[in-house]
Structure formats: C-alpha cells, structure tokens
Design a protein around this motif. Structure first.
Motif, short mmCIF file in Angstrom:
data_model
loop_
_atom_site.label_atom_id
_atom_site.label_comp_id
_atom_site.label_asym_id
_atom_site.label_seq_id
_atom_site.Cartn_x
_atom_site.Cartn_y
_atom_site.Cartn_z
N GLN A 67 -2.77 -9.88 3.61
CA GLN A 67 -2.43 -9.75 4.79
C GLN A 67 -1.67 -8.53 5.02
OE1 GLN A 67 -0.44 -13.20 6.43
NE2 GLN A 67 0.53 -12.17 8.07
N LYS A 68 -0.59 -7.92 4.39
CA LYS A 68 0.06 -6.84 4.73
C LYS A 68 -0.85 -5.54 4.35
CE LYS A 68 4.03 -8.42 5.38
NZ LYS A 68 4.63 -8.59 6.91
N GLU A 69 -1.92 -5.49 3.47
CA GLU A 69 -2.68 -4.72 3.38
C GLU A 69 -3.56 -4.38 4.29
OE1 GLU A 69 -3.07 -4.65 -1.70
OE2 GLU A 69 -4.16 -5.79 -0.45
N PHE A 70 -4.08 -5.43 4.89
CA PHE A 70 -4.91 -5.35 6.06
C PHE A 70 -4.19 -4.94 7.23
CE2 PHE A 70 -6.84 -6.84 9.99
CZ PHE A 70 -8.28 -6.47 9.73
N ALA A 71 -2.91 -5.16 7.50
CA ALA A 71 -2.06 -4.49 8.63
C ALA A 71 -1.87 -3.28 8.50
CB ALA A 71 -0.72 -5.43 8.69
N LEU A 72 -1.61 -2.81 7.29
CA LEU A 72 -1.30 -1.42 7.08
C LEU A 72 -2.54 -0.43 7.39
CD1 LEU A 72 0.26 1.19 5.98
CD2 LEU A 72 -0.40 0.62 3.94
N LEU A 73 -3.74 -0.89 6.66
CA LEU A 73 -5.07 -0.16 6.79
C LEU A 73 -5.43 -0.31 8.41
CD1 LEU A 73 -7.75 1.05 5.58
CD2 LEU A 73 -8.55 -1.04 5.53
N ARG A 74 -5.16 -1.34 9.13
CA ARG A 74 -5.50 -1.28 10.66
C ARG A 74 -4.66 -0.48 11.20
NH1 ARG A 74 -4.93 -6.60 14.67
NH2 ARG A 74 -5.28 -5.50 16.44
N THR A 75 -3.56 -0.24 11.16
CA THR A 75 -2.60 0.52 11.62
C THR A 75 -2.90 2.20 11.42
OG1 THR A 75 -0.72 -0.90 11.47
CG2 THR A 75 0.01 1.62 11.74
N LEU A 76 -3.32 2.39 10.21
CA LEU A 76 -3.76 3.79 9.93
C LEU A 76 -5.24 4.22 10.60
CD1 LEU A 76 -2.69 3.87 5.84
CD2 LEU A 76 -1.70 4.78 7.95
N CYS A 77 -6.20 3.22 10.55
CA CYS A 77 -7.38 3.36 11.35
C CYS A 77 -7.25 3.51 12.75
CB CYS A 77 -8.27 2.38 10.79
SG CYS A 77 -8.89 2.44 9.02
N THR A 78 -6.27 2.92 13.27
CA THR A 78 -6.28 2.97 14.72
C THR A 78 -6.12 4.53 15.27
OG1 THR A 78 -4.89 1.02 14.84
CG2 THR A 78 -4.86 2.40 16.69
N ASP A 79 -5.49 5.15 14.52
CA ASP A 79 -5.24 6.84 14.80
C ASP A 79 -5.34 7.52 13.50
OD1 ASP A 79 -4.86 9.17 15.94
OD2 ASP A 79 -3.16 8.64 17.06
N PRO A 80 -6.64 7.69 12.97
CA PRO A 80 -6.64 8.45 11.59
C PRO A 80 -6.17 9.89 11.49
CG PRO A 80 -8.56 8.24 12.74
CD PRO A 80 -7.76 7.49 13.43
N THR A 81 -5.91 10.49 12.58
CA THR A 81 -5.47 11.61 12.44
C THR A 81 -3.88 11.91 12.47
OG1 THR A 81 -5.63 12.32 14.81
CG2 THR A 81 -7.66 12.68 13.38
N ARG A 82 -3.32 10.94 12.82
CA ARG A 82 -1.86 10.74 13.31
C ARG A 82 -1.08 10.52 11.76
NH1 ARG A 82 1.56 6.33 16.25
NH2 ARG A 82 3.80 6.91 15.65
N VAL A 83 -0.06 11.21 11.40
CA VAL A 83 0.72 11.23 10.30
C VAL A 83 1.78 10.14 10.72
CG1 VAL A 83 2.42 12.07 8.53
CG2 VAL A 83 0.24 13.52 9.48
N HIS A 84 1.79 9.09 10.02
CA HIS A 84 2.86 7.96 10.15
C HIS A 84 4.16 8.19 9.21
CE1 HIS A 84 0.35 5.23 12.78
NE2 HIS A 84 -0.80 6.13 12.14
N SER A 85 5.28 8.01 9.51
CA SER A 85 6.56 8.18 8.88
C SER A 85 6.65 6.75 8.02
CB SER A 85 7.86 8.43 9.68
OG SER A 85 8.13 7.43 10.51
#
Length: 205
Positions: free
Chosen positions: A165-183
């Motif tokens: 569940q957490k891995e999916f949530a992380l991947l979804r967040t990163l894919c929403t804006d793939p060019t953005r750098v998340h802290s």
C-alpha cells in the motif's frame, strides 16, 4: 477473457431489497456485490474497486452517512478508499433534511424508497457517464510504466507489478509529476503521515 461490466457495491441490510437489486443489475449487464453493513462495505472497498456504490442509510452497525463521510475524507493516496467514488443513496427516510445532509456529506445523488427500478438504472447510468472521464484521466503513464489509481494496479512493460500500500502511494505521488523533485520531508508528510522529519530520522520503513 476480461469482465468489463461496471461493478456496483450494494450496501443494504434488507435481504429482499438487496437480492432484487442484485438480480436486476446483473440482468442489465452490471456486476453487483451485496453487503449489509458499513463494516462489510469498508472491507469490500479495501479489496475491490467498484464503479459506484448504492447505499442505504439505516444500516445495523452505523449510519450510512458515516460511510459517505469516510469515503469523501480519504486522502486518495495512501488510503485504499477512492474519495471520488460515485455514491447514490437509497433511503426510506429521504425527507428534505436527510437529502440535504446526504448531499452535504458528499453523496452524488439520493433516491427515496420506494423507488422504481427504471429510474434507479437511469441515475446509475448518469453517474457512470460523469465518472467515466475521471477514470480515464486517473491513469498515468511514464515511459513503460503504467499506474491505474482506480484499480490500484501497476504495469511495467505490460507486466503487472505487485506493490504494498505504501509503495503504491509513493509511486503514484512520483508519477503524478515525474519531472518534479520531492523532498524527503514532503514524502514523509504526504505518504507516511509524519508532521516533521524529526519523527523518523532513519527514514520511512
């Protein structure tokens, strides 16, 4: 062979009504799933991803409006509940006050009991048409990676990938804006729910 029938979760404690709805919806090309309580509905929503919910209010364990509130209050990232899931309330106490409360809590539509099945079917089709574009737009593709939030599925080069569940949530967040750098602090807050980085200096589990 895949089953593309729209899935409808029926949350209704009256066995006769639940059976009537399941039989007619199945005959009309839907895939009905019947449960009789809020607890069973939440358990089903944790494993299955219906296209619409038909919800009675007078349920044996909790008021149906509490289920509406839980679904609409979901974060849509770490939670398995889809906050945009179409909800159609069916109630024998659909007076003006109840209708207002249901809409205020987040119900998309409300139909008083007794109701005609033809009208119910028309309202279901209307909600599905409105949600169709939302479902299409929800799918994300980044190169060979495809993420479908509604189905909670991930494919890489066409092959399914199993994620927690957490891995999916992380991947979804990163894919929403793939060019953005998340802290790291931002990911901890949004995915793991930490208020500040100091809550877990070793990083997420």
């Amino acid at each position: 062979m895949t089953d593309d029938r729209p899935m409808i979760l029926i949350v209704e404690d009256d066995r006769t009504t639940r059976g009537f709805l399941a039989d007619n919806l199945s005959a009309d090309g839907f895939e009905p799933i019947g449960v009789e309580s809020v607890a069973e509905a939440l358990s089903t929503l944790d494993e299955r991803y219906p296209d619409i919910v038909l919800l009675d209010l007078g349920l044996p364990d909790r008021d149906g409006l509490e289920l509406v509130r839980e679904i609409r209050g979901a974060d849509g990232v770490a939670s398995r509940l889809d906050p945009a899931l179409p909800l159609l309330v069916l109630s024998g106490r659909a007076n003006e006050l109840t209708r207002v409360r249901a809409i205020e809590r987040g119900a998309d539509d409300i139909l008083p009991k007794p109701f005609g099945y033809a009208e119910l079917r028309a309202r279901i089709h209307a909600l599905l048409r409105r949600s169709e574009q939302r479902t299409r737009c929800g799918r994300m593709r980044v190169g060979p990676l495809e993420v479908d939030p509604a189905a909670r599925s991930v494919r890489l080069n066409g092959r399914p990938i199993s994620l927690s569940q957490k891995e999916f949530a992380l991947l979804r967040t990163l894919c929403t804006d793939p060019t953005r750098v998340h802290s790291k602090d931002e990911l901890l807050r949004n995915i793991w729910g930490y208020r500040q980085l100091g809550c877990n200096r070793k990083g997420p589990p």
